[in-house]
Design a protein around this motif. Structure first.
Motif, mmCIF file in Angstrom:
data_model
loop_
_atom_site.group_PDB
_atom_site.id
_atom_site.type_symbol
_atom_site.label_atom_id
_atom_site.label_comp_id
_atom_site.label_asym_id
_atom_site.label_seq_id
_atom_site.Cartn_x
_atom_site.Cartn_y
_atom_site.Cartn_z
ATOM 1 N N PRO A 2 0.828 -1.216 0.000
ATOM 2 C CA PRO A 2 0.000 0.000 0.000
ATOM 3 C C PRO A 2 0.858 1.260 0.000
ATOM 4 C CG PRO A 2 -0.220 -1.214 2.074
ATOM 5 C CD PRO A 2 0.669 -2.015 1.179
ATOM 6 N N SER A 3 0.324 2.299 -0.592
ATOM 7 C CA SER A 3 1.041 3.563 -0.695
ATOM 8 C C SER A 3 1.024 4.299 0.639
ATOM 9 C CB SER A 3 0.389 4.426 -1.764
ATOM 10 O OG SER A 3 1.078 5.629 -1.896
ATOM 11 N N SER A 4 2.100 5.039 0.899
ATOM 12 C CA SER A 4 2.208 5.815 2.129
ATOM 13 C C SER A 4 2.630 7.229 1.776
ATOM 14 C CB SER A 4 3.254 5.176 3.048
ATOM 15 O OG SER A 4 3.577 6.056 4.094
ATOM 16 N N ASN A 5 2.090 8.214 2.471
ATOM 17 C CA ASN A 5 2.459 9.604 2.240
ATOM 18 C C ASN A 5 3.572 10.062 3.174
ATOM 19 O OD1 ASN A 5 0.644 9.942 0.179
ATOM 20 N ND2 ASN A 5 -0.949 10.768 1.483
ATOM 21 N N ASP A 6 4.254 9.135 3.843
ATOM 22 C CA ASP A 6 5.301 9.500 4.786
ATOM 23 C C ASP A 6 6.586 9.941 4.099
ATOM 24 O OD1 ASP A 6 3.603 8.902 6.853
ATOM 25 O OD2 ASP A 6 4.382 6.879 7.131
ATOM 26 N N VAL A 7 6.756 9.577 2.835
ATOM 27 C CA VAL A 7 7.967 9.891 2.079
ATOM 28 C C VAL A 7 7.547 10.612 0.809
ATOM 29 C CG1 VAL A 7 9.990 8.907 0.935
ATOM 30 C CG2 VAL A 7 9.094 7.828 2.997
ATOM 31 N N TYR A 8 8.344 11.611 0.383
ATOM 32 C CA TYR A 8 8.015 12.367 -0.826
ATOM 33 C C TYR A 8 9.283 12.697 -1.600
ATOM 34 C CZ TYR A 8 9.639 16.484 1.678
ATOM 35 O OH TYR A 8 10.418 17.379 2.358
ATOM 36 N N LEU A 9 9.112 13.065 -2.864
ATOM 37 C CA LEU A 9 10.214 13.418 -3.751
ATOM 38 C C LEU A 9 10.496 14.905 -3.669
ATOM 39 C CD1 LEU A 9 12.110 12.612 -6.179
ATOM 40 C CD2 LEU A 9 10.251 13.390 -7.639
ATOM 41 N N THR A 10 11.773 15.255 -3.566
ATOM 42 C CA THR A 10 12.213 16.640 -3.654
ATOM 43 C C THR A 10 13.571 16.643 -4.347
ATOM 44 O OG1 THR A 10 12.513 18.694 -2.402
ATOM 45 C CG2 THR A 10 13.326 16.677 -1.371
ATOM 46 N N HIS A 11 14.223 17.790 -4.398
ATOM 47 C CA HIS A 11 15.522 17.889 -5.061
ATOM 48 C C HIS A 11 16.509 18.580 -4.141
ATOM 49 C CE1 HIS A 11 12.637 17.317 -8.294
ATOM 50 N NE2 HIS A 11 13.637 16.747 -8.947
ATOM 51 N N ASP A 12 17.773 18.144 -4.212
ATOM 52 C CA ASP A 12 18.795 18.806 -3.409
ATOM 53 C C ASP A 12 19.308 20.042 -4.139
ATOM 54 O OD1 ASP A 12 20.529 17.871 -5.373
ATOM 55 O OD2 ASP A 12 21.442 16.346 -4.107
ATOM 56 N N THR A 13 20.313 20.700 -3.575
ATOM 57 C CA THR A 13 20.814 21.947 -4.155
ATOM 58 C C THR A 13 21.441 21.744 -5.535
ATOM 59 O OG1 THR A 13 22.893 21.654 -2.955
ATOM 60 C CG2 THR A 13 21.192 23.035 -1.930
ATOM 61 N N ASP A 14 21.900 20.522 -5.840
ATOM 62 C CA ASP A 14 22.461 20.221 -7.158
ATOM 63 C C ASP A 14 21.392 19.885 -8.184
ATOM 64 O OD1 ASP A 14 25.003 20.550 -6.114
ATOM 65 O OD2 ASP A 14 25.236 18.416 -5.656
ATOM 66 N N GLY A 15 20.140 19.761 -7.739
ATOM 67 C CA GLY A 15 19.061 19.396 -8.636
ATOM 68 C C GLY A 15 18.828 17.901 -8.725
ATOM 69 N N SER A 16 19.575 17.105 -7.956
ATOM 70 C CA SER A 16 19.377 15.658 -7.966
ATOM 71 C C SER A 16 18.107 15.307 -7.205
ATOM 72 C CB SER A 16 20.565 14.945 -7.307
ATOM 73 O OG SER A 16 21.738 15.177 -8.038
ATOM 74 N N ALA A 17 17.371 14.336 -7.721
ATOM 75 C CA ALA A 17 16.136 13.902 -7.068
ATOM 76 C C ALA A 17 16.482 13.102 -5.818
ATOM 77 C CB ALA A 17 15.313 13.052 -8.030
ATOM 78 N N VAL A 18 15.838 13.437 -4.698
ATOM 79 C CA VAL A 18 16.048 12.729 -3.429
ATOM 80 C C VAL A 18 14.684 12.528 -2.759
ATOM 81 C CG1 VAL A 18 18.394 13.568 -3.030
ATOM 82 C CG2 VAL A 18 16.463 14.883 -2.174
ATOM 83 N N LEU A 19 14.635 11.538 -1.891
ATOM 84 C CA LEU A 19 13.433 11.288 -1.110
ATOM 85 C C LEU A 19 13.638 11.777 0.306
ATOM 86 C CD1 LEU A 19 12.594 7.669 -2.336
ATOM 87 C CD2 LEU A 19 11.449 9.785 -2.972
ATOM 88 N N LYS A 20 12.602 12.391 0.886
ATOM 89 C CA LYS A 20 12.646 12.872 2.265
ATOM 90 C C LYS A 20 11.424 12.369 3.006
ATOM 91 C CE LYS A 20 15.337 17.083 2.293
ATOM 92 N NZ LYS A 20 15.325 18.501 2.627
ATOM 93 N N ARG A 21 11.542 12.304 4.325
ATOM 94 C CA ARG A 21 10.410 11.961 5.176
ATOM 95 C C ARG A 21 9.607 13.233 5.447
ATOM 96 N NH1 ARG A 21 11.327 6.893 7.323
ATOM 97 N NH2 ARG A 21 13.473 6.203 7.224
ATOM 98 N N ARG A 22 8.356 13.081 5.823
ATOM 99 C CA ARG A 22 7.491 14.228 6.107
ATOM 100 C C ARG A 22 8.029 15.089 7.248
ATOM 101 N NH1 ARG A 22 4.437 15.772 2.045
ATOM 102 N NH2 ARG A 22 3.555 13.960 1.080
#
Length: 158
Positions: A38-58
């Motif tokens: 099942p899907s969870s909204n606890d983790v989401y996609l964002t980008h670091d200062t270099d523009g690389s895609a990273v996942l973060k917790r809420r």
């Protein structure tokens, strides 16, 4: 399908809640999606200062790449198909098209994205090969590192 060629690990991302990006636009936030859980909204996609895609917790803490690979990744084969350059807003942009092959998973759509090796891919098309529900061939485009998804949690509050 030759499963021995599936040597890469990718994470599918599906649109979640709407948020505001750094330019004030309302855009969907993307959250990890594993077809078998099942899907969870606890983790989401964002980008670091270099523009690389990273996942973060809420809660704002980093979600390690190893945890993400363990929790959400699926086996795939990622191969570049073509590349092109075009001018957008008087800036030269590069776009590379990739073929991503994975076993069949229901629910994979072009509205989703793919995270592979800190790179974000937009899905162009999803093909169920021979309509046998055994293999998916996904055509995806990697665009410039800066996208409309440069958001932070809380930006969509108002």
């Amino acid at each position: 399908m030759d499963f021995s060629k599936l040597r890469h690990r990718v994470i599918f991302l599906h649109p979640g809640d709407l948020r505001k990006n750094s330019m004030g636009e309302t855009v969907p936030g993307y959250i990890p999606f594993k077809p078998s859980m099942p899907s969870s909204n606890d983790v989401y996609l964002t980008h670091d200062t270099d523009g690389s895609a990273v996942l973060k917790r809420r809660d704002g803490k980093a979600y390690s790449s190893l945890d993400a690979l363990h929790d959400y990744s699926v086996a795939a084969f990622v191969s570049p198909m073509s590349g092109r350059e075009y001018e957008e807003s008087q800036k030269l942009r590069a776009e590379t098209t990739y073929k991503i092959v994975t076993r069949f998973f229901p629910g994979i759509t072009p509205q989703m994205r793919i995270l592979y090796d800190s790179r974000e891919f937009e899905i162009v098309s999803v093909l169920d090969m021979n309509e046998q529900h055994t293999e998916l061939q996904i055509v995806a485009a990697e665009k410039g590192r800066k996208t409309a998804q440069n958001t932070e949690v809380g930006d969509g509050d108002g």
